[in-house]
Design a protein around this motif. Structure first.
Motif, PDB file in Angstrom:
ATOM      1  N   ASN A 137       0.074  -1.833  -7.227  1.00 18.57           N
ATOM      2  CA  ASN A 137      -0.639  -0.576  -7.351  1.00 18.57           C
ATOM      3  C   ASN A 137      -1.398  -0.308  -6.050  1.00 18.57           C
ATOM      4  O   ASN A 137      -1.053  -0.892  -5.003  1.00 18.57           O
ATOM      5  CB  ASN A 137      -1.576  -0.615  -8.562  1.00 18.57           C
ATOM      6  CG  ASN A 137      -0.833  -0.382  -9.880  1.00 18.57           C
ATOM      7  OD1 ASN A 137      -0.507   0.749 -10.236  1.00 18.57           O
ATOM      8  ND2 ASN A 137      -0.557  -1.477 -10.608  1.00 18.57           N
ATOM      9  N   HIS A 138      -2.416   0.519  -6.102  1.00 14.84           N
ATOM     10  CA  HIS A 138      -3.158   0.877  -4.894  1.00 14.84           C
ATOM     11  C   HIS A 138      -4.654   0.641  -5.103  1.00 14.84           C
ATOM     12  O   HIS A 138      -5.475   1.446  -4.686  1.00 14.84           O
ATOM     13  CB  HIS A 138      -2.916   2.350  -4.535  1.00 14.84           C
ATOM     14  CG  HIS A 138      -1.454   2.709  -4.434  1.00 14.84           C
ATOM     15  ND1 HIS A 138      -0.645   2.256  -3.433  1.00 14.84           N
ATOM     16  CD2 HIS A 138      -0.657   3.494  -5.233  1.00 14.84           C
ATOM     17  CE1 HIS A 138       0.582   2.722  -3.592  1.00 14.84           C
ATOM     18  NE2 HIS A 138       0.595   3.483  -4.687  1.00 14.84           N
ATOM     19  N   ASN A 159      -1.713  -5.191  -3.788  1.00 18.50           N
ATOM     20  CA  ASN A 159      -2.652  -4.085  -3.818  1.00 18.50           C
ATOM     21  C   ASN A 159      -3.297  -3.959  -2.436  1.00 18.50           C
ATOM     22  O   ASN A 159      -2.747  -4.453  -1.440  1.00 18.50           O
ATOM     23  CB  ASN A 159      -3.694  -4.299  -4.917  1.00 18.50           C
ATOM     24  CG  ASN A 159      -3.172  -3.921  -6.298  1.00 18.50           C
ATOM     25  OD1 ASN A 159      -3.166  -2.750  -6.678  1.00 18.50           O
ATOM     26  ND2 ASN A 159      -2.711  -4.916  -7.061  1.00 18.50           N
ATOM     27  N   ASN A 181      -2.263  -9.203  -0.382  1.00 19.99           N
ATOM     28  CA  ASN A 181      -3.317  -8.222  -0.179  1.00 19.99           C
ATOM     29  C   ASN A 181      -3.791  -8.335   1.275  1.00 19.99           C
ATOM     30  O   ASN A 181      -3.039  -8.804   2.148  1.00 19.99           O
ATOM     31  CB  ASN A 181      -4.457  -8.448  -1.174  1.00 19.99           C
ATOM     32  CG  ASN A 181      -4.125  -7.909  -2.560  1.00 19.99           C
ATOM     33  OD1 ASN A 181      -4.263  -6.715  -2.848  1.00 19.99           O
ATOM     34  ND2 ASN A 181      -3.664  -8.793  -3.458  1.00 19.99           N
TER      35      ASN A 181
END
Length: 742
Positions: A137-138, A159, A181
């Motif tokens: 996701n973001h 993410n 990440n």
């Protein structure tokens, strides 16, 4: 949406209906999604809901699982009415808003991976949520999760996280994945009960911040920029560590994790450390608990090989040392050693003193050989170290260069060599032979490694261990000598435990153990032990036992048994002592007590004669014995010999009575020295000789050490005279020996 209630009688029908329509629902969901766009509808929900179960109260049966993968959904607001859901799966969609989750207080499992969510947990805390997957996701940061009391597993892979936070209050979180990440530093994890932590594919350069994760078992730090592992040494429950594609360049960089007791799996693929020579064997040797290294199982053969390379046991070193010298000796012209024959049947007697460095074994060897100069001579070893203050070349050691030492090795001169303290030490065959040619027992001192090596050779010495029992006194003694640096003193103290462990793990490895905290007491004990080995008794003891120097014993007058309670008897009966060092005396009296045939008596007579000749050093040579035996076989025995063998026996006994009473040392079959008491050796030795023609079997007797040579001075000071007999008994014995030789 109204609650869907089902009575128990309808459970079977509903289950069959769900199974029959499962394939149809999947196709219908895809068709509805294409027709109505990216909005989730009731029809789509009815097609994806399944798994009949009970609600949290256990009073109602509900359809508690909803799975809607890969439908390109954006709006899922219709789920606000499904308050009974316990499992929700919405992967591979285009969802941005998940605020509808606030209406699902019973939700336990949530999967919203591969979406476009940017606001992490922007909904009311779900107290029953245990598993949450927000990967791909973001999400830029982690909000405070103190309301998620039951959260056990959280996945935030792929993410936009740059730091870790908001997890301090998750008291039940055990699995945390933050792979791929932009995290540069590990922080704010507190004392979470994590057992699995994945930080793969971030920008970490160190591992600080993991010290308090005491329950961590599986740690993935692959694809980072980590060059040091400082901070992992406190993770006592760590079982698996993945360091693939990092910057570990040296094996010492792994020291923080080497001592972890449960670590069994390490992955170092793609690190510069793999380019070092013997990398795999080094890591396996440093961490013997490993079962998997670099995704390959560690075999038992690899573990043994690594130990043999980097820390070989003394048995292996001794075997290699022995094979090396044996090969070099076979490449040289063969020499026949008359005084030290290399056979197991007649071992040359030797005495070896061993103990930690600085225990005083060298001083005791020279002092012993000075007092018992009639029996012992110092075997002078070679060494590559420099001479200490007060040491003389050719008396304490043969001090040679390393090049000369290696030349002696290649010439096959050594019996054993060892390396200790960065220097080489070795005992040559010539050093032993020099002592043996003087008719003496070779007495040497060496470290424990030398003992292991000498035990592989053909020699069978008696080994005496000098053992410090008080470490403080031993350290103060080493400091007073002013010969050792602090590092050498520490090494000497550590080796005390090595000698102690050897005694515990190898019973009867040493023949005697003498405490050496006090040098004078140690020598007194050593002196008594040597006297027991030589069977030397004081004049008072002889007088009390009724023995005289000129007494002779025959079959009719056997020698008396040793005094009960003597130290010799104690050593022979003690379980920890090696009684093979003591002379193995057969019970000749018991044999002669029965009536014997004339042939048997003649055999006893011949063996008696050979024993007498051996005692005085006039044992006939091999060829003369064979010739004599051949001639006796050609002509029949005399009638007089068969008629009265006892008369012949008495005649021989009386003719050599004076020589039998001489005080001469004879080596025992176990490698020690036997000092005969008067003529008893004649009767005792007669049972040890073997007459193969008559089929009489007995134990073999060591040939005497060659006599007749001038005994060299074994004392440390050349001016000290040779000890001479002073008592009338000893003078009489020496006179008897001279008379026998004449």
């Amino acid at each position: 949406m109204e609650q869907v209630s089902v009575t128990p009688s309808d459970i079977t029908g509903i289950t069959e209906s769900l199974n029959a329509t499962e394939t149809f629902n999947c196709g219908a969901l895809q068709a509805n999604s294409e027709e109505k766009g990216d909005v989730l509808t009731e029809e789509m929900v009815s097609g994806g809901i399944s798994h009949l179960g009970c609600d949290l109260t256990g009073q109602h049966h509900v359809l508690c699982s909803l799975s809607l993968p890969s439908l390109n959904l954006r709006d899922i607001s219709v789920l606000c009415n499904y308050v009974r859901l316990q499992k929700l799966e919405l992967p591979h969609n285009n969802i941005k808003d998940v605020s509808c989750l606030s209406h699902m207080p019973q939700l336990v499992i949530l999967d919203v991976s591969h979406n476009e969510i940017s606001d992490f947990f922007e909904f009311q805390p779900l107290q029953c949520l245990q598993v949450a997957n927000f990967s791909h996701n973001h999400i830029p940061d982690i909000k405070d999760l103190k309301g998620f009391l039951c959260l056990r597993k959280l996945d935030l892979d792929y993410n936009c996280l740059s730091e870790i936070g908001g997890l301090e209050q998750c008291s039940m979180l055990s699995h945390l994945s933050l792979a791929h990440n932009k995290i540069t530093k590990i922080s704010r994890l507190g004392r979470l009960p994590l057992t699995h932590l994945c930080l793969r594919g971030n920008q970490l350069k160190g591992v600080e911040g993991l010290e308090n994760l005491q329950r961590l078992q599986v740690l993935d730090l692959s694809m980072n920029h980590i060059s040091t592992l400082s901070g992992l040494q406190k993770l006592g429950f760590l079982c698996s560590l993945n360091l693939e594609k990092n910057q570990i360049s040296k094996v010492p960089d792994l020291n923080p994790v080497i001592g972890l007791p449960l670590l069994m799996n390490i992955n170092l693929l793609g690190n510069p450390v793999q380019e070092q020579p013997d990398y795999r064997q080094t890591v396996i040797f440093l961490h013997q608990h490993l079962t998997v290294l670099d995704q390959e199982p560690v075999s038992v053969k690899e573990k043994v090989s690594s130990v043999n390379i980097f820390d070989p046991p003394m048995d292996l070193l001794a075997a290699i040392d022995h094979m090396t010298h044996l090969v070099y000796q076979m490449g040289q012209p063969q020499v026949l050693y008359h005084s030290t024959p290399p056979t197991a049947d007649v071992p040359y007697p030797m005495l070896v003193l061993t103990g930690p460095e600085g225990c005083g074994k060298e001083e005791l060897v020279h002092r012993l050989c000075q007092e018992f100069g009639e029996y012992f001579g110092v075997g002078i070893c070679h060494t590559t170290r420099k001479a200490n203050v007060g040491e003389e070349n050719g008396i304490d050691y043969h001090f040679v260069s390393e090049e000369d030492f290696q030349n002696l090795v290649r010439m096959g001169k050594f019996v054993q060599t060892t390396q200790h303290g960065g220097h080489l030490f070795g005992l040559t065959r010539d050093a032993i032979e020099d002592v043996a040619e003087e008719g003496l027992v070779c007495c040497v001192h060496m470290e424990l490694e030398g003992v292991f090596s000498l035990k592989k050779s053909c020699f069978e010495p008696r080994y005496i261990l000098l053992m410090p029992t008080r470490v403080e006194k031993f350290v103060s003694h080493l400091k007073r000598l002013k010969l050792y640096s602090p590092a050498q003193i520490d090494r000497a103290v550590q080796r005390v435990a090595l000698y102690s462990n050897t005694c515990e793990q190898r019973p009867r490895f040493f023949d005697d153990i003498i405490p050496c905290d006090d040098c004078e007491e140690a020598y007194q004990t050593l002196q008594q032990v040597v006297k027991d080995y030589l069977l030397v008794q004081e004049e008072e003891g002889k007088a009390s036992s009724g023995l005289s120097s000129d007494s002779s014993f025959t079959a009719e007058n056997p020698p008396p048994p040793p005094l009960s309670g003597s130290r010799s008897e104690t050593l022979m009966s003690r379980p920890g002592s090696d009684s093979s060092f003591m002379p193995r005396v057969p019970n000749i009296q018991a044999e002669l007590s029965f009536s014997k045939l004339p042939t048997e008596l003649a055999s006893v007579m011949r063996r008696e004669q050979q024993a007498r000749e051996a005692v005085v050093g006039k044992r006939p040579g091999l060829y003369s014995q064979l010739s004599k035996r051949y001639k006796s076989a050609q002509k029949p025995s005399s009638l007089q010999h068969h008629q009265d063998p006892g008369a012949r026996f008495q005649e021989v006994s009386s003719s050599d009575e004076s020589r039998a009473s001489s005080f001469v040392s004879v080596p025992s079959p176990a490698g020690g020295l036997v000092k005969p008491r008067d003529g008893s050796i004649l009767v005792q030795s007669s049972g040890m000789l073997e007459d193969r023609n008559l089929g009489f079997k007995a134990e073999s007797v060591l040939p005497p050490i060659l006599t007749g040579h001038k005994t060299r001075d074994v004392c440390r000071s050349p001016q000290s005279p040779r000890a001479k007999p002073t008592s009338p008994v000893e003078k009489n014995q020496v006179a008897n020996v001279k008379e026998a030789f004449s």
